[in-house]
Design an enzyme around this catalytic site. Structure first.
Site, PDB file in Angstrom:
ATOM      1  NE  ARG A  46     -11.598 -44.417   4.705  1.00 33.99           N
ATOM      2  CZ  ARG A  46     -11.807 -43.704   5.789  1.00 33.99           C
ATOM      3  NH1 ARG A  46     -10.861 -42.913   6.262  1.00 33.99           N
ATOM      4  NH2 ARG A  46     -12.943 -43.743   6.446  1.00 33.99           N
ATOM      5  CD  GLU A 140     -13.876 -44.670  12.844  1.00 39.08           C
ATOM      6  OE1 GLU A 140     -14.885 -44.183  13.375  1.00 39.08           O
ATOM      7  OE2 GLU A 140     -13.892 -45.238  11.727  1.00 39.08           O
TER       8      GLU A 140
HETATM    9  P1  0O2 Z   1     -16.687 -45.466   5.206  1.00 39.53           P
HETATM   10  O1  0O2 Z   1     -17.035 -45.519   3.753  1.00 39.53           O
HETATM   11  O2  0O2 Z   1     -16.149 -46.760   5.687  1.00 39.53           O
HETATM   12  O3  0O2 Z   1     -15.778 -44.331   5.540  1.00 39.53           O
HETATM   13  P2  0O2 Z   1     -21.670 -41.325  14.639  1.00 39.53           P
HETATM   14  O4  0O2 Z   1     -20.579 -41.469  15.652  1.00 39.53           O
HETATM   15  O5  0O2 Z   1     -22.620 -42.475  14.616  1.00 39.53           O
HETATM   16  O6  0O2 Z   1     -22.292 -39.994  14.675  1.00 39.53           O
HETATM   17  P3  0O2 Z   1     -20.241 -42.350  12.312  1.00 39.53           P
HETATM   18  O7  0O2 Z   1     -18.943 -41.751  11.856  1.00 39.53           O
HETATM   19  O8  0O2 Z   1     -21.193 -42.775  11.245  1.00 39.53           O
HETATM   20  O9  0O2 Z   1     -20.947 -41.285  13.223  1.00 39.53           O
HETATM   21  O10 0O2 Z   1     -19.859 -43.502  13.292  1.00 39.53           O
HETATM   22  P4  0O2 Z   1     -19.889 -45.059  13.112  1.00 39.53           P
HETATM   23  O11 0O2 Z   1     -21.278 -45.552  13.004  1.00 39.53           O
HETATM   24  O12 0O2 Z   1     -19.054 -45.538  14.232  1.00 39.53           O
HETATM   25  O13 0O2 Z   1     -19.210 -45.375  11.714  1.00 39.53           O
HETATM   26  C1  0O2 Z   1     -17.867 -45.123  11.462  1.00 39.53           C
HETATM   27  C2  0O2 Z   1     -17.355 -46.086  10.423  1.00 39.53           C
HETATM   28  O14 0O2 Z   1     -17.528 -47.433  10.894  1.00 39.53           O
HETATM   29  C3  0O2 Z   1     -18.097 -46.061   9.106  1.00 39.53           C
HETATM   30  O15 0O2 Z   1     -17.631 -45.027   8.304  1.00 39.53           O
HETATM   31  C4  0O2 Z   1     -17.743 -47.449   8.562  1.00 39.53           C
HETATM   32  O16 0O2 Z   1     -16.410 -47.497   8.090  1.00 39.53           O
HETATM   33  C5  0O2 Z   1     -17.822 -48.304   9.810  1.00 39.53           C
HETATM   34  N1  0O2 Z   1     -19.195 -48.795   9.967  1.00 39.53           N
HETATM   35  C6  0O2 Z   1     -20.122 -48.352  10.836  1.00 39.53           C
HETATM   36  N2  0O2 Z   1     -21.262 -49.040  10.711  1.00 39.53           N
HETATM   37  C7  0O2 Z   1     -21.058 -49.948   9.723  1.00 39.53           C
HETATM   38  C8  0O2 Z   1     -21.882 -50.980   9.134  1.00 39.53           C
HETATM   39  O17 0O2 Z   1     -23.041 -51.193   9.495  1.00 39.53           O
HETATM   40  N3  0O2 Z   1     -21.316 -51.718   8.141  1.00 39.53           N
HETATM   41  C9  0O2 Z   1     -20.036 -51.517   7.708  1.00 39.53           C
HETATM   42  N4  0O2 Z   1     -19.556 -52.299   6.734  1.00 39.53           N
HETATM   43  N5  0O2 Z   1     -19.248 -50.562   8.246  1.00 39.53           N
HETATM   44  C10 0O2 Z   1     -19.743 -49.783   9.234  1.00 39.53           C
HETATM   45  P5  0O2 Z   1     -18.538 -44.459   7.142  1.00 39.53           P
HETATM   46  O18 0O2 Z   1     -18.203 -43.025   6.963  1.00 39.53           O
HETATM   47  O19 0O2 Z   1     -19.960 -44.763   7.395  1.00 39.53           O
HETATM   48  O20 0O2 Z   1     -18.102 -45.274   5.896  1.00 39.53           O
END
Ligand code: 0O2
Length: 266
Positions: A46, A140
């Site tokens: 996506r 990613e």
């Molecule tokens: P969405 O809606 O899925 O796109 P950082 O590297 O920490 O500065 P980032 O990008 O927040 O920045 O890294 P992280 O924590 O690796 O998260 C990247 C994505 O992993 C998230 O994208 C989620 O898709 C998934 N993810 C991370 N943590 C969680 C969690 O606790 N629960 C779930 N279900 N998914 C998680 P987004 O943009 O947050 O969300």
């Protein structure tokens, strides 16, 4: 930035996701065609919604001009595996590819997040060819098991519903469910060889049957009716026994018959 510019900006990301998804789906088919177990079970992709990009940029204090550099999951692909062991295999497959350069990795399996989230993230650089020329962008790739994906999907919906105010009782239940997922994945790993054997022979059998049926169909154009009926009857008898060895033997025999007709027609 107006909507039109966002569309233009996101267009190469749409292309990247489409291409990467096709490449991994093709890989699954390649494994299936040769009857081999594939470490990737499902592929999804996506492009992040504009609203989610803006929300993330705001949360992290990223200026709009830096979004492409600092938000690495504008293009997101998810590779879902059956077993935890497959995850490292998939990471290695990605690292060995020439069209994807791994820039960094996040191992949320060894170090799960506080929420209980487990997954392996690989950030890649990927080049697309657009009408304006080549563009290298970040994407990613999230790699996780079916069980981890189930948990993450449910938790993500609840996160969306409650934003930052998830009730403690729900948080506790999710945490318990995350532990249950670890146990489930371990249990599945314990019978991995058995499951892989079963799936391999299922796929081998499906491929063999499909080849045999193609061969019989081709023979309809060349062989006489009596011979075809005999071949069909023999196939049905062997098919009912489900004996893989016999199917292989019959497949080879049919190949020889088909080859004979091919030689005659030259
Ligand atoms: P969405 O809606 O899925 O796109 P950082 O590297 O920490 O500065 P980032 O990008 O927040 O920045 O890294 P992280 O924590 O690796 O998260 C990247 C994505 O992993 C998230 O994208 C989620 O898709 C998934 N993810 C991370 N943590 C969680 C969690 O606790 N629960 C779930 N279900 N998914 C998680 P987004 O943009 O947050 O969300």
């Amino acid at each position: 930035m107006d909507i039109q510019l966002w569309r233009e900006t996101l267009s190469p990301y749409v292309l990247a996701v489409d291409e990467i998804v096709v490449k991994f789906k093709h890989m699954i088919n390649e494994y299936r065609d040769i009857g081999r177990y594939c470490p990737i079970e499902q592929v999804e992709g996506r492009v992040k919604q504009i609203s989610s990009i803006l929300e993330k940029a705001h949360k992290k204090g990223i200026p709009i001009g830096d979004v492409e550099d600092r938000i690495v999951d504008i293009a997101g692909v998810r590779l879902i595996c059956q077993f935890v062991e497959d995850i490292q295999t998939v990471v290695d497959i990605i690292k060995n590819r020439e069209d994807m350069k791994v820039v960094y990795e996040k191992d949320y399996i060894t170090n799960s997040k506080e929420s209980g989230y487990r997954s392996y993230h690989v950030i890649i650089e990927y080049m697309v060819n657009t009408s304006k020329g080549p563009k290298t962008l970040k994407a990613e790739i999230q790699i996780r098991t079916l069980a981890m994906d189930f948990w993450a999907t449910i938790e993500h919906s609840l996160q969306y519903k409650y934003k930052f105010n998830m009730p403690t009782q729900i948080r506790d239940r999710l945490s318990k469910a995350a532990n249950a997922i670890i146990v489930l994945d371990e249990e599945m790993s314990a019978v991995r060889d058995e499951i892989m054997d079963a799936q391999n022979s299922f796929q081998l059998k499906a491929n063999l049957v499909s080849d045999i049926l193609n061969n019989i169909q081709n023979l309809y154009k060349k062989a006489n009716k009596r011979e075809i009926v005999k071949i069909q009857d023999e196939f049905l008898k062997i098919y009912e026994t489900g004996d893989l060895y016999e199917l292989e033997r019959f497949h080879k025999e049919l190949d020889i018959i088909s080859e004979g007709y091919r030689a005659q027609s030259l």
